[in-house]
Design a protein around this motif. Structure first.
Motif, PDB file in Angstrom:
ATOM      1  N   LEU A 192       0.836  -1.188   0.000  1.00 14.78           N
ATOM      2  CA  LEU A 192       0.000   0.000   0.000  1.00 14.78           C
ATOM      3  C   LEU A 192       0.874   1.241   0.000  1.00 14.78           C
ATOM      4  CD1 LEU A 192      -2.867   1.354   0.487  1.00 14.78           C
ATOM      5  CD2 LEU A 192      -2.229   1.324   2.922  1.00 14.78           C
ATOM      6  N   TYR A 193       0.609   2.144  -0.926  1.00 13.57           N
ATOM      7  CA  TYR A 193       1.300   3.432  -0.975  1.00 13.57           C
ATOM      8  C   TYR A 193       0.505   4.429  -0.126  1.00 13.57           C
ATOM      9  CZ  TYR A 193       3.754   7.496  -2.945  1.00 13.57           C
ATOM     10  OH  TYR A 193       4.505   8.629  -3.101  1.00 13.57           O
ATOM     11  N   VAL A 194       1.164   5.025   0.845  1.00 12.13           N
ATOM     12  CA  VAL A 194       0.501   5.977   1.730  1.00 12.13           C
ATOM     13  C   VAL A 194       0.915   7.387   1.308  1.00 12.13           C
ATOM     14  CG1 VAL A 194       0.114   6.709   4.100  1.00 12.13           C
ATOM     15  CG2 VAL A 194       0.545   4.290   3.603  1.00 12.13           C
ATOM     16  N   GLU A 195      -0.031   8.140   0.812  1.00 14.35           N
ATOM     17  CA  GLU A 195       0.259   9.483   0.338  1.00 14.35           C
ATOM     18  C   GLU A 195       0.722  10.379   1.493  1.00 14.35           C
ATOM     19  OE1 GLU A 195      -3.194  10.879  -1.680  1.00 14.35           O
ATOM     20  OE2 GLU A 195      -3.078   9.372  -3.268  1.00 14.35           O
ATOM     21  N   GLY A 196       1.748  11.136   1.221  1.00 19.81           N
ATOM     22  CA  GLY A 196       2.281  12.036   2.237  1.00 19.81           C
ATOM     23  C   GLY A 196       3.314  11.412   3.147  1.00 19.81           C
ATOM     24  N   ALA A 197       3.532  10.100   3.024  1.00 16.25           N
ATOM     25  CA  ALA A 197       4.557   9.436   3.821  1.00 16.25           C
ATOM     26  C   ALA A 197       5.904   9.610   3.132  1.00 16.25           C
ATOM     27  CB  ALA A 197       4.237   7.952   3.990  1.00 16.25           C
ATOM     28  N   CYS A 198       6.824  10.271   3.814  1.00 16.26           N
ATOM     29  CA  CYS A 198       8.135  10.569   3.244  1.00 16.26           C
ATOM     30  C   CYS A 198       9.231   9.923   4.088  1.00 16.26           C
ATOM     31  CB  CYS A 198       8.365  12.072   3.190  1.00 16.26           C
ATOM     32  SG  CYS A 198       7.118  12.971   2.245  1.00 16.26           S
ATOM     33  N   GLU A 199      10.363   9.712   3.454  1.00 10.90           N
ATOM     34  CA  GLU A 199      11.500   9.117   4.157  1.00 10.90           C
ATOM     35  C   GLU A 199      11.773   9.882   5.458  1.00 10.90           C
ATOM     36  OE1 GLU A 199      16.288   8.346   3.517  1.00 10.90           O
ATOM     37  OE2 GLU A 199      15.014   8.852   1.792  1.00 10.90           O
ATOM     38  N   GLY A 200      11.905   9.141   6.539  1.00  5.55           N
ATOM     39  CA  GLY A 200      12.146   9.750   7.843  1.00  5.55           C
ATOM     40  C   GLY A 200      10.900   9.872   8.703  1.00  5.55           C
ATOM     41  N   ASP A 201       9.724   9.720   8.093  1.00  4.55           N
ATOM     42  CA  ASP A 201       8.479   9.739   8.862  1.00  4.55           C
ATOM     43  C   ASP A 201       8.280   8.397   9.568  1.00  4.55           C
ATOM     44  OD1 ASP A 201       7.987  12.267   7.872  1.00  4.55           O
ATOM     45  OD2 ASP A 201       6.580  11.583   6.324  1.00  4.55           O
ATOM     46  N   VAL A 202       7.237   8.320  10.372  1.00  6.05           N
ATOM     47  CA  VAL A 202       6.837   7.071  11.014  1.00  6.05           C
ATOM     48  C   VAL A 202       5.404   6.778  10.602  1.00  6.05           C
ATOM     49  CG1 VAL A 202       6.248   5.984  13.232  1.00  6.05           C
ATOM     50  CG2 VAL A 202       8.421   7.190  12.962  1.00  6.05           C
ATOM     51  N   LEU A 203       5.134   5.532  10.262  1.00  2.00           N
ATOM     52  CA  LEU A 203       3.784   5.112   9.898  1.00  2.00           C
ATOM     53  C   LEU A 203       3.127   4.443  11.101  1.00  2.00           C
ATOM     54  CD1 LEU A 203       1.818   5.024   7.470  1.00  2.00           C
ATOM     55  CD2 LEU A 203       2.602   2.674   7.070  1.00  2.00           C
ATOM     56  N   LYS A 204       2.045   5.042  11.548  1.00  2.09           N
ATOM     57  CA  LYS A 204       1.270   4.508  12.664  1.00  2.09           C
ATOM     58  C   LYS A 204       0.174   3.608  12.101  1.00  2.09           C
ATOM     59  CE  LYS A 204      -1.834   6.146  16.362  1.00  2.09           C
ATOM     60  NZ  LYS A 204      -2.439   7.370  16.960  1.00  2.09           N
ATOM     61  N   VAL A 205       0.162   2.339  12.556  1.00  4.55           N
ATOM     62  CA  VAL A 205      -0.806   1.368  12.057  1.00  4.55           C
ATOM     63  C   VAL A 205      -1.621   0.849  13.239  1.00  4.55           C
ATOM     64  CG1 VAL A 205      -1.145  -0.750  10.745  1.00  4.55           C
ATOM     65  CG2 VAL A 205       0.834   0.701  10.244  1.00  4.55           C
ATOM     66  N   GLU A 206      -2.850   1.295  13.335  1.00  2.24           N
ATOM     67  CA  GLU A 206      -3.743   0.850  14.406  1.00  2.24           C
ATOM     68  C   GLU A 206      -4.495  -0.396  13.932  1.00  2.24           C
ATOM     69  OE1 GLU A 206      -5.882   4.291  16.402  1.00  2.24           O
ATOM     70  OE2 GLU A 206      -5.030   5.283  14.624  1.00  2.24           O
ATOM     71  N   ILE A 207      -4.377  -1.475  14.672  1.00  2.00           N
ATOM     72  CA  ILE A 207      -5.021  -2.732  14.287  1.00  2.00           C
ATOM     73  C   ILE A 207      -6.432  -2.743  14.861  1.00  2.00           C
ATOM     74  CG2 ILE A 207      -4.869  -5.241  14.313  1.00  2.00           C
ATOM     75  CD1 ILE A 207      -1.828  -4.864  14.788  1.00  2.00           C
ATOM     76  N   LEU A 208      -7.397  -2.485  14.009  1.00  2.00           N
ATOM     77  CA  LEU A 208      -8.782  -2.369  14.442  1.00  2.00           C
ATOM     78  C   LEU A 208      -9.463  -3.725  14.586  1.00  2.00           C
ATOM     79  CD1 LEU A 208      -9.887   0.647  12.198  1.00  2.00           C
ATOM     80  CD2 LEU A 208      -8.855   0.692  14.485  1.00  2.00           C
ATOM     81  N   ASN A 209      -9.086  -4.662  13.731  1.00  2.00           N
ATOM     82  CA  ASN A 209      -9.723  -5.986  13.805  1.00  2.00           C
ATOM     83  C   ASN A 209      -8.903  -7.018  13.055  1.00  2.00           C
ATOM     84  OD1 ASN A 209     -11.800  -7.676  14.708  1.00  2.00           O
ATOM     85  ND2 ASN A 209     -12.894  -7.540  12.770  1.00  2.00           N
ATOM     86  N   ILE A 210      -8.961  -8.254  13.526  1.00  2.00           N
ATOM     87  CA  ILE A 210      -8.354  -9.395  12.832  1.00  2.00           C
ATOM     88  C   ILE A 210      -9.396 -10.507  12.795  1.00  2.00           C
ATOM     89  CG2 ILE A 210      -6.526 -11.129  12.782  1.00  2.00           C
ATOM     90  CD1 ILE A 210      -4.769  -9.227  14.379  1.00  2.00           C
ATOM     91  N   GLU A 211      -9.775 -10.917  11.600  1.00  3.71           N
ATOM     92  CA  GLU A 211     -10.681 -12.060  11.430  1.00  3.71           C
ATOM     93  C   GLU A 211      -9.873 -13.222  10.863  1.00  3.71           C
ATOM     94  OE1 GLU A 211     -14.437 -10.894   9.369  1.00  3.71           O
ATOM     95  OE2 GLU A 211     -13.486  -8.920   9.347  1.00  3.71           O
TER      96      GLU A 211
END
Length: 299
Positions: free
Chosen positions: A63-82
């Motif tokens: 997945l390409y995340v718009e606005g994510a640039c080298e040096g940033d941190v990607l926060k991934v909240e796990i809402l659900n796992i089926e």
């Protein structure tokens, strides 16, 4: 809502991978995943030697995340796992911690019913769904999805489950997030090479963080803040996870080095995530109450 089907997957985390979807910071994204064997095992007659190992650990995405640039941190909240209604396990000679003790290969297909893994006619265990592979593209050469590293990937950490937030580095523009290798249940260490491997569906919320100083990969849940580190040996992984948390306490809570060291020795717990992958993975857990006592809030 963005949905990425399991037919879109990669077998390496690589900046050269073409993204299959784009999302914005704050979007919710659904990843439909295959089990770590790519669905190859349909019968207990199929054993380790019959598998196409180039197809192991498919990670849905990227997945390409718009606005994510080298040096940033990607926060991934796990809402659900089926998870699916069955899981698969394999073992074989030379594999896992007991590889020298087991000379032949076997496969076990485990039903998942009423929230439990049916291990045999005497034992059933509550499921604890988790994500084995979750990561971003590394800055340099591509890395197989079976190998963990600073970019995350095959960390096999039992804390990466519903309700947790995973912080990953953005090494290339767009981050190129991919995930898979779900487990219905797995013990810390994953000593027999695999957990209860299963298909599934993961729903996450992604946010791009600018100027974050968290040592990634990093996990936060309702009980702990957790630094994760992978290295060639378990000793090095334990040391790396500890040092990262030590630096986090000083940088984020402004503890002195002596305070941070003593605190970790009193209430910090070093735990093994896995000791079977090409790189070993460990974590350092600190009660979330430590950060709350300082008025610290994770972004």
């Amino acid at each position: 809502m963005i949905i990425i089907e399991s037919k879109y997957y990669v077998n390496s985390m690589d900046k050269a991978n073409a993204s299959v979807e784009k999302a914005k910071s704050g979007d919710t994204v659904v990843f439909v995943t295959k089990d770590c064997f790519g669905g190859q095992i349909q019968s207990e007659d199929q054993v380790m030697d019959s598998l196409d190992w180039s197809q192991i650990n498919p990670a849905t995405g990227p997945l390409y995340v718009e606005g994510a640039c080298e040096g940033d941190v990607l926060k991934v909240e796990i809402l659900n796992i089926e998870i699916a209604d069955k899981g698969v396990m394999i073992d074989g000679g030379g594999e896992g911690v007991m590889g020298k003790l087991i000379t032949d290969a076997s496969t076990k297909i485990l039903p998942i019913q009423d929230g439990k893994v049916i291990f045999n006619d005497k034992l059933a265990f509550p499921v604890n769904p988790m994500i084995g592979v979750i990561g971003t593209a590394p800055k340099g050469e591509g890395i197989p999805t079976g190998t963990p590293g600073d970019h995350g990937s095959n960390m096999d950490c039992t804390k990466i489950r519903k309700g947790a937030t995973v912080y990953l580095p953005v090494n290339v523009d767009g981050a190129l997030l991919a995930m898979g290798d779900l487990h219905a249940l797995m013990g810390d260490g994953e000593v027999g090479v695999c957990g209860v491997e299963t298909d599934g569906v993961v729903t996450v919320k992604i946010t791009v963080l600018k100027n974050s100083k968290l040592p990634t990969p990093f996990i936060v849940d309702d009980k702990h803040a957790i630094s994760v580190y992978s290295a060639e040996t378990a000793d090095e992984a334990c040391e790396g996870a500890t040092i990262n948390m030590f630096n986090c306490l000083m940088n984020e809570l402004h503890m002195t080095d002596h305070e941070a060291e003593m605190l970790l020795s009193v209430i910090g717990n070093v735990c093994i995530c896995q000791i079977v992958d090409p790189e070993r993975t460990a974590r350092m857990e600190v009660p979330i109450g430590v950060f709350e006592a300082y008025g610290y809030k994770f972004a």
